[in-house]
Structure formats: C-alpha cells, structure tokens
Motif scaffolding. Sequence first.
Motif, PDB file in Angstrom:
ATOM      1  N   LEU A   1       0.834  -1.206   0.000  1.00  0.00           N
ATOM      2  CA  LEU A   1       0.000   0.000   0.000  1.00  0.00           C
ATOM      3  C   LEU A   1       0.871   1.259   0.000  1.00  0.00           C
ATOM      4  O   LEU A   1       0.539   2.262  -0.637  1.00  0.00           O
ATOM      5  N   ARG A   2       1.996   1.198   0.691  1.00  0.00           N
ATOM      6  CA  ARG A   2       2.919   2.335   0.696  1.00  0.00           C
ATOM      7  C   ARG A   2       3.483   2.567  -0.712  1.00  0.00           C
ATOM      8  O   ARG A   2       3.657   3.714  -1.143  1.00  0.00           O
ATOM      9  N   THR A   3       3.761   1.493  -1.426  1.00  0.00           N
ATOM     10  CA  THR A   3       4.244   1.615  -2.799  1.00  0.00           C
ATOM     11  C   THR A   3       3.168   2.223  -3.693  1.00  0.00           C
ATOM     12  O   THR A   3       3.461   3.106  -4.518  1.00  0.00           O
ATOM     13  N   LEU A   4       1.935   1.776  -3.553  1.00  0.00           N
ATOM     14  CA  LEU A   4       0.833   2.342  -4.338  1.00  0.00           C
ATOM     15  C   LEU A   4       0.655   3.828  -4.024  1.00  0.00           C
ATOM     16  O   LEU A   4       0.464   4.652  -4.927  1.00  0.00           O
ATOM     17  N   ASP A   5       0.736   4.180  -2.755  1.00  0.00           N
ATOM     18  CA  ASP A   5       0.608   5.589  -2.353  1.00  0.00           C
ATOM     19  C   ASP A   5       1.713   6.425  -2.988  1.00  0.00           C
ATOM     20  O   ASP A   5       1.470   7.533  -3.487  1.00  0.00           O
ATOM     21  N   ALA A   6       2.942   5.909  -3.000  1.00  0.00           N
ATOM     22  CA  ALA A   6       4.056   6.633  -3.615  1.00  0.00           C
ATOM     23  C   ALA A   6       3.843   6.806  -5.112  1.00  0.00           C
ATOM     24  O   ALA A   6       4.135   7.861  -5.676  1.00  0.00           O
ATOM     25  N   LEU A   7       3.314   5.779  -5.773  1.00  0.00           N
ATOM     26  CA  LEU A   7       3.013   5.888  -7.201  1.00  0.00           C
ATOM     27  C   LEU A   7       1.974   6.964  -7.463  1.00  0.00           C
ATOM     28  O   LEU A   7       2.095   7.759  -8.400  1.00  0.00           O
ATOM     29  N   ALA A   8       0.948   7.002  -6.613  1.00  0.00           N
ATOM     30  CA  ALA A   8      -0.103   8.001  -6.790  1.00  0.00           C
ATOM     31  C   ALA A   8       0.438   9.410  -6.568  1.00  0.00           C
ATOM     32  O   ALA A   8       0.059  10.349  -7.272  1.00  0.00           O
ATOM     33  N   ARG A   9       1.346   9.561  -5.607  1.00  0.00           N
ATOM     34  CA  ARG A   9       1.869  10.892  -5.282  1.00  0.00           C
ATOM     35  C   ARG A   9       2.902  11.371  -6.289  1.00  0.00           C
ATOM     36  O   ARG A   9       2.917  12.529  -6.665  1.00  0.00           O
ATOM     37  N   HIS A  10       3.774  10.455  -6.712  1.00  0.00           N
ATOM     38  CA  HIS A  10       4.863  10.849  -7.608  1.00  0.00           C
ATOM     39  C   HIS A  10       4.484  10.764  -9.083  1.00  0.00           C
ATOM     40  O   HIS A  10       5.099  11.421  -9.914  1.00  0.00           O
ATOM     41  N   GLY A  11       3.497   9.958  -9.407  1.00  0.00           N
ATOM     42  CA  GLY A  11       3.018   9.890 -10.784  1.00  0.00           C
ATOM     43  C   GLY A  11       3.830   9.034 -11.723  1.00  0.00           C
ATOM     44  O   GLY A  11       3.563   9.001 -12.923  1.00  0.00           O
TER      45      GLY A  11
ATOM     46  N   VAL B   1       3.129   4.573 -16.773  1.00  0.00           N
ATOM     47  CA  VAL B   1       1.919   3.893 -16.316  1.00  0.00           C
ATOM     48  C   VAL B   1       0.986   4.919 -15.694  1.00  0.00           C
ATOM     49  O   VAL B   1       1.393   6.029 -15.341  1.00  0.00           O
ATOM     50  N   ARG B   2      -0.263   4.551 -15.564  1.00  0.00           N
ATOM     51  CA  ARG B   2      -1.247   5.355 -14.857  1.00  0.00           C
ATOM     52  C   ARG B   2      -2.074   4.438 -13.975  1.00  0.00           C
ATOM     53  O   ARG B   2      -2.136   3.216 -14.209  1.00  0.00           O
ATOM     54  N   LEU B   3      -2.681   5.012 -12.961  1.00  0.00           N
ATOM     55  CA  LEU B   3      -3.556   4.227 -12.105  1.00  0.00           C
ATOM     56  C   LEU B   3      -4.896   4.006 -12.791  1.00  0.00           C
ATOM     57  O   LEU B   3      -5.459   4.927 -13.395  1.00  0.00           O
ATOM     58  N   THR B   4      -5.414   2.795 -12.704  1.00  0.00           N
ATOM     59  CA  THR B   4      -6.775   2.525 -13.163  1.00  0.00           C
ATOM     60  C   THR B   4      -7.761   3.088 -12.151  1.00  0.00           C
ATOM     61  O   THR B   4      -7.372   3.611 -11.091  1.00  0.00           O
ATOM     62  N   ASP B   5      -9.052   2.977 -12.446  1.00  0.00           N
ATOM     63  CA  ASP B   5     -10.068   3.426 -11.488  1.00  0.00           C
ATOM     64  C   ASP B   5      -9.918   2.682 -10.166  1.00  0.00           C
ATOM     65  O   ASP B   5     -10.000   3.287  -9.083  1.00  0.00           O
ATOM     66  N   ALA B   6      -9.681   1.373 -10.247  1.00  0.00           N
ATOM     67  CA  ALA B   6      -9.472   0.589  -9.028  1.00  0.00           C
ATOM     68  C   ALA B   6      -8.209   1.039  -8.309  1.00  0.00           C
ATOM     69  O   ALA B   6      -8.163   1.100  -7.071  1.00  0.00           O
ATOM     70  N   GLY B   7      -7.179   1.351  -9.093  1.00  0.00           N
ATOM     71  CA  GLY B   7      -5.930   1.817  -8.491  1.00  0.00           C
ATOM     72  C   GLY B   7      -6.112   3.133  -7.747  1.00  0.00           C
ATOM     73  O   GLY B   7      -5.585   3.312  -6.638  1.00  0.00           O
ATOM     74  N   ARG B   8      -6.843   4.072  -8.360  1.00  0.00           N
ATOM     75  CA  ARG B   8      -7.077   5.363  -7.695  1.00  0.00           C
ATOM     76  C   ARG B   8      -7.903   5.182  -6.428  1.00  0.00           C
ATOM     77  O   ARG B   8      -7.649   5.823  -5.397  1.00  0.00           O
ATOM     78  N   LEU B   9      -8.903   4.290  -6.497  1.00  0.00           N
ATOM     79  CA  LEU B   9      -9.742   4.043  -5.321  1.00  0.00           C
ATOM     80  C   LEU B   9      -8.920   3.474  -4.177  1.00  0.00           C
ATOM     81  O   LEU B   9      -9.002   3.946  -3.032  1.00  0.00           O
ATOM     82  N   LEU B  10      -8.094   2.468  -4.486  1.00  0.00           N
ATOM     83  CA  LEU B  10      -7.278   1.855  -3.441  1.00  0.00           C
ATOM     84  C   LEU B  10      -6.215   2.836  -2.939  1.00  0.00           C
ATOM     85  O   LEU B  10      -5.877   2.841  -1.744  1.00  0.00           O
ATOM     86  N   ALA B  11      -5.683   3.690  -3.836  1.00  0.00           N
ATOM     87  CA  ALA B  11      -4.680   4.672  -3.424  1.00  0.00           C
ATOM     88  C   ALA B  11      -5.266   5.658  -2.416  1.00  0.00           C
ATOM     89  O   ALA B  11      -4.583   6.087  -1.477  1.00  0.00           O
ATOM     90  N   GLU B  12      -6.518   6.046  -2.597  1.00  0.00           N
ATOM     91  CA  GLU B  12      -7.166   6.945  -1.637  1.00  0.00           C
ATOM     92  C   GLU B  12      -7.257   6.280  -0.271  1.00  0.00           C
ATOM     93  O   GLU B  12      -6.989   6.905   0.760  1.00  0.00           O
ATOM     94  N   HIS B  13      -7.637   5.004  -0.259  1.00  0.00           N
ATOM     95  CA  HIS B  13      -7.684   4.271   1.016  1.00  0.00           C
ATOM     96  C   HIS B  13      -6.282   4.121   1.595  1.00  0.00           C
ATOM     97  O   HIS B  13      -6.087   4.241   2.813  1.00  0.00           O
ATOM     98  N   ALA B  14      -5.299   3.863   0.731  1.00  0.00           N
ATOM     99  CA  ALA B  14      -3.922   3.686   1.205  1.00  0.00           C
ATOM    100  C   ALA B  14      -3.420   4.943   1.907  1.00  0.00           C
ATOM    101  O   ALA B  14      -2.766   4.858   2.954  1.00  0.00           O
ATOM    102  N   ALA B  15      -3.729   6.124   1.353  1.00  0.00           N
ATOM    103  CA  ALA B  15      -3.283   7.373   1.968  1.00  0.00           C
ATOM    104  C   ALA B  15      -3.870   7.520   3.363  1.00  0.00           C
ATOM    105  O   ALA B  15      -3.174   7.932   4.309  1.00  0.00           O
ATOM    106  N   ARG B  16      -5.155   7.164   3.510  1.00  0.00           N
ATOM    107  CA  ARG B  16      -5.790   7.268   4.838  1.00  0.00           C
ATOM    108  C   ARG B  16      -5.207   6.239   5.805  1.00  0.00           C
ATOM    109  O   ARG B  16      -4.974   6.529   6.978  1.00  0.00           O
ATOM    110  N   ILE B  17      -4.979   5.013   5.313  1.00  0.00           N
ATOM    111  CA  ILE B  17      -4.416   3.962   6.169  1.00  0.00           C
ATOM    112  C   ILE B  17      -3.021   4.354   6.650  1.00  0.00           C
ATOM    113  O   ILE B  17      -2.697   4.232   7.837  1.00  0.00           O
TER     114      ILE B  17
END
Length: 300
Positions: free
Chosen positions: A7-17, A56-72
Amino acid sequence: MLNLERLRTLDALARHGSVSGAAEGLHITTSAVSQQMAKLEREVGQQLLAKNGRGVRLTDAGRLLAEHAARILSQVALAQSDLEAQRGQVVGELRLSAFPTAARGLFPVALAALRSDHPALRVRSCELEPEHAIAGVIRGDLDLAVVLDWYNKPMPLPDGLVKASVLDDPADVALPVGHRLADRDEVDLAEFAEDEWITWGEGEFCHEWLMFTLRSKGIEPVIGHRAAETHTQLGLVAAGLGVCIAPLLGRHPVPEGVVTVPLKQRVRRHVYVVWRADADRRPSIRAAVEALRRAATTLG
C-alpha cells in the motif's frame, strides 16, 4: 489481508506519478516497485496500473485503493506518533530540511544541540526551497521543514500540516560602499527605481516576493543577476554589480565592500517550521522545534 508495504508503494506511485518517482521517494529500485505492485494486484484481484505511453497510470481501481492507502498510512503514522508520545523518548530517525540561509544560520547550532541532548535520535538534514520542502513533508519524504514567507506575501499551507514560528527575520538592502545611498540611516524601496537588482532564481518564492513588492511601489525592477545563495548575492553587490535584499539570517559575515541599510518599511520574513498533523505528538518533532527556536535566540 492487504500488505502495508505494498500500500505504501501504491501511495508513492499516486503521489509521484511514475514508477521512477515512487522508487526514488521510497529509496528502492524501480523493479522493486513493479514487483510490489504486481503482488498487490494479485492480492486484490484487480488491475491497478495501466500502460500510458512509456509510463503507467492508475486505473479506477488503483485510484480508489490509493485513496484508502493514503488514509491507512496516515493512521499508521498517527499510531506511531502516539506510541512515541506515550513512551516519551526522543528516539528514532528525524528527516528535516531548511532553505539555504536557514540551514546555514540555524542548523549548525540546532542539530548539534539535538545530538548532544538526544543521542538516540538520528537526524538527517538537507537544503530545500520552501515549496519543495512543503511537498516533501506532505509526501512523507520529510518529517519537518523550515520554511518562510514575507510580511506582505504569506505562503499558503495545504491542509494536514501544522506550523510553529521560529523567528521573525529582518531584512535590509545591501549596497556597494560607493552607492549614492550607502551612508543613509534608512532607505525607501522607491529610491531604487533605477538600480539593477540581484535576486533569487526565476520562480522561487523570494524572487516572486521581491517582484511583487517592487511593483507594488510602482517600480518595474531591472534584474541584473540571479543567485540562490545570499553570500553569492552579497559577493556580486561587493563587486558593484547591483543591490539586493539581505535578510539577517545567514548573511554574516558581510563581505568587505558591502553595507546594509534598513528599509523604512521594516521588511521582515517569517521563518517557521511545518510538519504533518498526524505526527504532531512525536517527541522528536517537539525536540527539533525547541532546538530550532533556541538556535534562533543566538542570532545577533
């Protein structure tokens, strides 16, 4: 069960792009990022990344999980902060930054005091301009950053950050000793309408402040030279190449051939420290703020 590191890796991908940005932010290889994401996709049974040109880009599922990852991850940071607070010990690692003159003027005293008072705390520091430092704190790359704004141009802070004042830093005009105004007790910015200015880099917050302030006086500034460091600017002033704004913090010793004259407007910049609200109770944060404030009292 979702794996926290993935989840930390996904969060970093979402933040750094990007995969490379996430790898740099996490201090791991790009292949390790790709492996973690492949494992996470298998765990959730959905595609989280899609090809986007060479990246790469996040899919809809990826963006949804990334939002949860940031909160977690924020809740995990809060739990760690609470545990540190309950233990009441200044331990672990603290990553902090400051803009160059604050690093020069505050860090030697403050970081030496932290090492002496809290030997179990490992401090890592770097120089960063305020905008980049704030972004680093938000991303979690930094625990704490020394930043600034000016008396007439505040810097907006994003939600989720806490700040504490360190000092108010008076700023004068630095002039060559042979300048027509060098023997004055105080000067007005409007008197420099015809002078060449030595300023900071294009787009930097302090440069934008100077442009804003001079133009508010009806002056369209003539920019002769740019330099990030105060002492480089003062060296150019000593050579007779222009004038510059010289805040007190980090400017000593003033080189020969330069005089500093106060402004009638009593220009000041506000120096403060910022950190994430979810780390607010960490004893190491509180110890660092106190050390920076004590260092500020030693300035003359």
